[in-house]
Design a protein around this motif. Structure first.
Motif, PDB file in Angstrom:
ATOM      1  N   TRP A   4     111.364  -9.689  40.700  1.00 54.35           N
ATOM      2  CA  TRP A   4     110.988  -9.620  39.289  1.00 54.35           C
ATOM      3  C   TRP A   4     109.519  -9.951  39.059  1.00 54.35           C
ATOM      4  O   TRP A   4     108.850  -9.333  38.241  1.00 54.35           O
ATOM      5  CB  TRP A   4     111.855 -10.584  38.466  1.00 54.35           C
ATOM      6  CG  TRP A   4     113.286 -10.185  38.414  1.00 54.35           C
ATOM      7  CD1 TRP A   4     113.844  -9.047  38.928  1.00 54.35           C
ATOM      8  CD2 TRP A   4     114.354 -10.917  37.808  1.00 54.35           C
ATOM      9  NE1 TRP A   4     115.195  -9.037  38.671  1.00 54.35           N
ATOM     10  CE2 TRP A   4     115.533 -10.168  37.988  1.00 54.35           C
ATOM     11  CE3 TRP A   4     114.423 -12.129  37.131  1.00 54.35           C
ATOM     12  CZ2 TRP A   4     116.774 -10.601  37.512  1.00 54.35           C
ATOM     13  CZ3 TRP A   4     115.650 -12.558  36.656  1.00 54.35           C
ATOM     14  CH2 TRP A   4     116.816 -11.800  36.841  1.00 54.35           C
ATOM     15  N   ILE A   7     107.243  -7.027  39.827  1.00 57.18           N
ATOM     16  CA  ILE A   7     107.315  -5.998  38.786  1.00 57.18           C
ATOM     17  C   ILE A   7     106.552  -6.462  37.549  1.00 57.18           C
ATOM     18  O   ILE A   7     105.773  -5.725  36.955  1.00 57.18           O
ATOM     19  CB  ILE A   7     108.791  -5.699  38.442  1.00 57.18           C
ATOM     20  CG1 ILE A   7     109.526  -5.188  39.682  1.00 57.18           C
ATOM     21  CG2 ILE A   7     108.876  -4.697  37.303  1.00 57.18           C
ATOM     22  CD1 ILE A   7     111.035  -5.098  39.505  1.00 57.18           C
ATOM     23  N   ARG A   8     106.773  -7.706  37.186  1.00 57.72           N
ATOM     24  CA  ARG A   8     106.112  -8.266  36.008  1.00 57.72           C
ATOM     25  C   ARG A   8     104.597  -8.301  36.189  1.00 57.72           C
ATOM     26  O   ARG A   8     103.837  -7.963  35.274  1.00 57.72           O
ATOM     27  CB  ARG A   8     106.668  -9.667  35.736  1.00 57.72           C
ATOM     28  CG  ARG A   8     105.920 -10.496  34.736  1.00 57.72           C
ATOM     29  CD  ARG A   8     105.693  -9.801  33.419  1.00 57.72           C
ATOM     30  NE  ARG A   8     106.913  -9.481  32.711  1.00 57.72           N
ATOM     31  CZ  ARG A   8     106.965  -8.635  31.676  1.00 57.72           C
ATOM     32  NH1 ARG A   8     105.870  -8.025  31.240  1.00 57.72           N
ATOM     33  NH2 ARG A   8     108.107  -8.382  31.075  1.00 57.72           N
ATOM     34  N   GLN A  10     102.799  -6.419  37.958  1.00 61.09           N
ATOM     35  CA  GLN A  10     102.250  -5.072  37.864  1.00 61.09           C
ATOM     36  C   GLN A  10     102.172  -4.628  36.401  1.00 61.09           C
ATOM     37  O   GLN A  10     101.224  -3.963  35.992  1.00 61.09           O
ATOM     38  CB  GLN A  10     103.136  -4.105  38.660  1.00 61.09           C
ATOM     39  CG  GLN A  10     102.516  -2.726  38.821  1.00 61.09           C
ATOM     40  CD  GLN A  10     103.473  -1.742  39.487  1.00 61.09           C
ATOM     41  OE1 GLN A  10     104.687  -1.853  39.363  1.00 61.09           O
ATOM     42  NE2 GLN A  10     102.911  -0.776  40.185  1.00 61.09           N
ATOM     43  N   ALA A  11     103.164  -5.034  35.611  1.00 61.16           N
ATOM     44  CA  ALA A  11     103.218  -4.590  34.215  1.00 61.16           C
ATOM     45  C   ALA A  11     102.190  -5.310  33.348  1.00 61.16           C
ATOM     46  O   ALA A  11     101.477  -4.683  32.568  1.00 61.16           O
ATOM     47  CB  ALA A  11     104.627  -4.794  33.651  1.00 61.16           C
ATOM     48  N   THR A  12     102.100  -6.625  33.474  1.00 61.72           N
ATOM     49  CA  THR A  12     101.202  -7.400  32.605  1.00 61.72           C
ATOM     50  C   THR A  12     100.491  -8.481  33.411  1.00 61.72           C
ATOM     51  O   THR A  12     100.756  -9.672  33.249  1.00 61.72           O
ATOM     52  CB  THR A  12     101.984  -8.067  31.450  1.00 61.72           C
ATOM     53  OG1 THR A  12     103.035  -8.869  32.006  1.00 61.72           O
ATOM     54  CG2 THR A  12     102.593  -7.046  30.518  1.00 61.72           C
ATOM     55  N   ARG A  15      98.658 -11.557  31.516  1.00 59.85           N
ATOM     56  CA  ARG A  15      99.352 -12.501  30.644  1.00 59.85           C
ATOM     57  C   ARG A  15      99.572 -13.845  31.329  1.00 59.85           C
ATOM     58  O   ARG A  15      99.750 -13.914  32.536  1.00 59.85           O
ATOM     59  CB  ARG A  15     100.721 -11.937  30.271  1.00 59.85           C
ATOM     60  CG  ARG A  15     100.656 -10.969  29.142  1.00 59.85           C
ATOM     61  CD  ARG A  15     101.945 -11.083  28.359  1.00 59.85           C
ATOM     62  NE  ARG A  15     102.188  -9.885  27.587  1.00 59.85           N
ATOM     63  CZ  ARG A  15     103.397  -9.501  27.210  1.00 59.85           C
ATOM     64  NH1 ARG A  15     104.453 -10.203  27.568  1.00 59.85           N
ATOM     65  NH2 ARG A  15     103.549  -8.434  26.487  1.00 59.85           N
ATOM     66  N   VAL A 212     109.862 -14.509  33.278  1.00 59.77           N
ATOM     67  CA  VAL A 212     109.321 -13.394  34.059  1.00 59.77           C
ATOM     68  C   VAL A 212     109.844 -12.064  33.518  1.00 59.77           C
ATOM     69  O   VAL A 212     109.121 -11.070  33.465  1.00 59.77           O
ATOM     70  CB  VAL A 212     109.671 -13.563  35.546  1.00 59.77           C
ATOM     71  CG1 VAL A 212     109.270 -12.341  36.340  1.00 59.77           C
ATOM     72  CG2 VAL A 212     108.964 -14.786  36.095  1.00 59.77           C
ATOM     73  N   LEU A 213     111.102 -12.047  33.110  1.00 59.09           N
ATOM     74  CA  LEU A 213     111.641 -10.830  32.508  1.00 59.09           C
ATOM     75  C   LEU A 213     110.951 -10.554  31.175  1.00 59.09           C
ATOM     76  O   LEU A 213     110.608  -9.419  30.871  1.00 59.09           O
ATOM     77  CB  LEU A 213     113.151 -10.966  32.308  1.00 59.09           C
ATOM     78  CG  LEU A 213     113.966 -11.041  33.600  1.00 59.09           C
ATOM     79  CD1 LEU A 213     115.431 -11.326  33.297  1.00 59.09           C
ATOM     80  CD2 LEU A 213     113.850  -9.746  34.393  1.00 59.09           C
ATOM     81  N   TYR A 214     110.750 -11.598  30.381  1.00 59.66           N
ATOM     82  CA  TYR A 214     110.146 -11.426  29.056  1.00 59.66           C
ATOM     83  C   TYR A 214     108.639 -11.162  29.140  1.00 59.66           C
ATOM     84  O   TYR A 214     108.054 -10.633  28.206  1.00 59.66           O
ATOM     85  CB  TYR A 214     110.327 -12.674  28.190  1.00 59.66           C
ATOM     86  CG  TYR A 214     111.742 -13.157  27.958  1.00 59.66           C
ATOM     87  CD1 TYR A 214     112.852 -12.356  28.202  1.00 59.66           C
ATOM     88  CD2 TYR A 214     111.964 -14.439  27.461  1.00 59.66           C
ATOM     89  CE1 TYR A 214     114.138 -12.829  27.976  1.00 59.66           C
ATOM     90  CE2 TYR A 214     113.244 -14.914  27.223  1.00 59.66           C
ATOM     91  CZ  TYR A 214     114.330 -14.114  27.490  1.00 59.66           C
ATOM     92  OH  TYR A 214     115.584 -14.596  27.255  1.00 59.66           O
TER      93      TYR A 214
END
Lengths: 335, 335
Positions: A4, A7-8, A10-12, A15, A212-214
């Motif tokens: 997770w 993935i996180r 890579q996305a943000t 943050r 991490v999901l949020y």
């Protein structure tokens, strides 16, 4: 799928992921990802492999968060162990969970060394023969991958009813709990969750995975719970949410002359029944208190009441979260 | 498991589920659940059964939301069909999706009657031989149940690339999209999503399913898009979020002398590239514009940019949502 955090990140990447609550130092998801990659390499160098059970006997501290994600990255199973156990109790817990490698801290090393014959590493300067994690040379490792049914965590119940039981939590369990919780409490891109509960219990561990999901932050306190210090940490770091047990919440309210708790979007309380007096006191202080009911087996909260609901029905823990069903039975299991 | 609305209505019966945007009339989850139960009974009385394909050829209106949930309750598959198709196009679409029963409206009945030989019902007073839904006597029905792999919706792509393709969306697809979207845009317990996009495209349909998972409201406009009317509806009903295509967003900004759009927590735009000029104009007007990229195959948005991200990089649609991966390829499929 990758872990997770990968993935996180890579996305943000920019943050805020992790705030050291005492210093205020903030780590972005991109940086945390790098740190966890290095830590996973060190653990691999220490022999941790896919499907291994990685024990962690430590109080809440920022490094706990990195260890949890490093276990995911390696495809290992995290086994958080109560830092207050005696050596004898710890031996039983380690055997029950079939722990392969154990990570401890200065405060738990002596007990861990007595309780465990396998490879023992410590986050702090060693005192009883453990290998210091930061001294291990990182080794290349196979990337772990996961499906919903993979075991993420083995965790003893907090022991509210009878003796502790070992609970297997899958990635799917943690993700479903994260979704249901966010759909009850709401989640905002700038949320930062103040963590002072023990991460070796489900209530304290839940924000580590959820955040991490949020894509939101956790601010991790360390060195044990001190009301005045916690309030200062919450205020200094601009926290938005937290979770507490009722006793801690009462102690914070006692010390909260400046109204710091009222600045939080919510204060989730659970782990024990929330006294009506606490609900009323929080309301008078303008604190958005959300009493909850949950258990380790459900990856924490499964029912949570909003301030509106407790105003209408003092003592309630609200309705079940989405996709959970609650059946109330007596001691004989009869509804 | 029971259908999502049933679970939601049990969890938070008093929360607002559906607002008729033109009248402001609000329906709670408890009441919506009752209405959908009755509607599902009527559809059962009209012959709709588990796994049947229920076509709906209608513009966006509150009853569309009830039809979507009634299909879930019956365990039927919802097949939204473009209300602008000619009879010939509709025949092809109905055949491709293997529609068993079709629901139309006053505006689509003539076309539907020409295109479809099977059982045809209408939400409005009939004009071409369809059976009026409200005149059908509700029959008892077997409750549908679902797993993540059940088909929820069959939906034609909007046809951005090549001809329309029929896409199968599972309950798991819709739930994963709802989670990923909420973790990018945030979700608050009092959110209400203003819906004016066509619900026969994924962008317009997504809030119908998401809101039930979140426990938040949808305010549904009807009678087609009119900028001044939309702004009045958003203002009157205290909306917090909406999704638009870029053209509609520009028309709303043109008409928005009172700064109504700036009161929304976010304005999600997608379905076509968002022009840089629109991003800059929204920023100047204080509107929280989130340009996005998505497709029917991914249950709508898979990448979404925040106002901070578009300030740093005009033209961006931001990073992929959690659990999505994007690979950019040329016309030959080469990255």
């Amino acid at each position: 799928m990758r872990d997770w955090l990968a993935i996180r990140a890579q996305a943000t990447p920019a943050r805020t992921a992790l705030v050291h609550a005492s210093s205020g130092e903030a780590t972005s998801y991109g940086t945390l990802d790098d740190e966890v990659e290095r830590l996973a390499g060190r653990l691999a160098g220490f022999g941790v492999d896919v499907d291994d059970h990685l024990g962690v006997v430590a109080k809440t501290r920022p490094a706990f968060v990195r260890l949890a994600h490093a276990a995911s990255r390696l495809g290992a199973v995290l086994v958080p162990l109560n830092a207050r156990l005696t050596a004898r109790e710890l031996t039983t817990a380690l055997d029950t969970a079939d722990v392969d490698t154990l990570v401890c801290t200065a405060a738990t090393e002596a007990t861990a060394a007595e309780a465990f014959d396998g490879p023992l590493a410590t986050l702090d300067p060693p005192t009883a023969g453990a290998r210091r994690v930061s001294s291990i040379h990182p080794e290349p490792f196979e990337l772990g991958s996961w499906t919903r049914d993979c075991t993420a965590v083995l965790l003893a119940t907090s022991g509210t009813t009878g003796g502790p039981k070992l609970v297997r939590l899958t990635m799917g369990n943690l993700a479903a709990s994260a979704a249901a919780s966010s759909w009850r409490l709401g989640v905002l891109p700038d949320d930062c969750w103040y963590c002072t509960l023990p991460m070796y219990h489900m209530g304290g561990l839940a924000p580590v995975y959820r955040s991490v999901l949020y894509g939101t932050g956790v601010a991790v306190s360390e060195g044990g719970f001190d009301p005045a210090e916690s309030l200062a940490e919450i205020e200094r770091n601009g926290m938005t949410t937290t979770s507490l047990v009722p006793t801690m919440c009462r102690e914070l309210l006692d010390a909260d002359d400046a109204g710091v708790l009222a600045t939080l979007r919510f204060v989730l309380v659970g782990g024990a029944p929330t006294p009506d007096s606490l609900v009323e006191r929080a309301r008078a202080a303008g604190v958005a208190l959300y009493p909850s009911y949950g258990m380790t087996e459900t990856s924490s909260q499964i029912a949570t009441a909003s301030p509106d609901q407790t105003r209408d029905a003092l003592g309630t823990v609200g309705s079940p979260l989405m996709f959970t069903q609650v059946r109330i039975v007596d001691a004989d299991g009869v509804p």
